[in-house]
Design a protein around this motif. Structure first.
Motif, short mmCIF file in Angstrom:
data_model
loop_
_atom_site.label_atom_id
_atom_site.label_comp_id
_atom_site.label_asym_id
_atom_site.label_seq_id
_atom_site.Cartn_x
_atom_site.Cartn_y
_atom_site.Cartn_z
N SER A 144 0.86 -1.17 0.00
CA SER A 144 0.00 0.00 0.00
C SER A 144 0.90 1.23 0.00
N PHE A 145 0.35 2.35 -0.39
CA PHE A 145 1.13 3.58 -0.36
C PHE A 145 0.23 4.73 0.06
N ARG A 146 0.87 5.76 0.57
CA ARG A 146 0.15 6.98 0.90
C ARG A 146 1.04 8.16 0.55
N GLN A 147 0.38 9.21 0.13
CA GLN A 147 1.11 10.42 -0.22
C GLN A 147 0.94 11.42 0.91
N ARG A 148 2.05 11.90 1.41
CA ARG A 148 2.02 12.89 2.47
C ARG A 148 1.75 14.28 1.89
N ALA A 149 1.45 15.22 2.77
CA ALA A 149 1.14 16.59 2.35
C ALA A 149 2.32 17.25 1.64
N ASP A 150 3.54 16.87 1.99
CA ASP A 150 4.72 17.48 1.36
C ASP A 150 5.09 16.83 0.03
N THR A 185 4.41 0.84 1.83
CA THR A 185 4.53 -0.15 2.91
C THR A 185 4.16 -1.53 2.38
N HIS A 186 4.74 -2.53 3.01
CA HIS A 186 4.41 -3.92 2.71
C HIS A 186 4.09 -4.56 4.04
N ALA A 237 8.58 -0.03 3.14
CA ALA A 237 9.42 -0.64 2.11
C ALA A 237 10.22 0.40 1.35
N ALA A 238 9.67 1.60 1.16
CA ALA A 238 10.37 2.65 0.42
C ALA A 238 9.75 4.00 0.74
N VAL A 239 10.58 5.03 0.67
CA VAL A 239 10.13 6.41 0.80
C VAL A 239 10.64 7.14 -0.43
N LEU A 240 9.72 7.70 -1.20
CA LEU A 240 10.07 8.39 -2.44
C LEU A 240 9.78 9.87 -2.30
N ARG A 241 10.71 10.69 -2.77
CA ARG A 241 10.55 12.13 -2.66
C ARG A 241 10.76 12.78 -4.02
N GLY A 242 10.21 13.95 -4.18
CA GLY A 242 10.45 14.77 -5.37
C GLY A 242 10.01 14.13 -6.67
N ASP A 243 10.91 14.17 -7.65
CA ASP A 243 10.61 13.67 -8.99
C ASP A 243 10.31 12.17 -8.99
N ARG A 244 11.03 11.42 -8.17
CA ARG A 244 10.79 9.97 -8.10
C ARG A 244 9.38 9.68 -7.60
#
Length: 73
Positions: free
Chosen positions: A8-14, A20-21, A26-33
């Motif tokens: 599952s994933f969620r997008q934060r306000a920033d 998450t798994h 499982a991963a944290v993606l920021r910016g362009d990614r």
């Protein structure tokens, strides 16, 4: 090979995306990614996309296969 599940994933306000798994991050993606991930998850199978982006599409036998006699080069 079984289809990936449990992601599952969620997008934060920033704008950060947290994948998450189960109960584990499982991963944290920021910016362009993060933006590229969201666009790809929208277009395709979200479970498969998350598995690929987190590297969980591998099942652990790659290291064993690499040392097999037929794969030594």
């Amino acid at each position: 090979m079984p289809r990936p599940h449990g992601f599952s994933f969620r997008q934060r306000a920033d704008g950060t995306v947290v994948i998450t798994h189960g109960a584990h991050t499982a991963a944290v993606l920021r910016g362009d990614r993060a933006q590229r991930f969201l666009a790809e998850a929208e277009r395709g199978d979200a479970q498969l996309v998350m598995a690929r982006w987190t590297g969980n599409y591998r099942r652990g036998n790659e290291r064993t296969a690499r040392t097999h006699a037929r794969n030594r080069g």
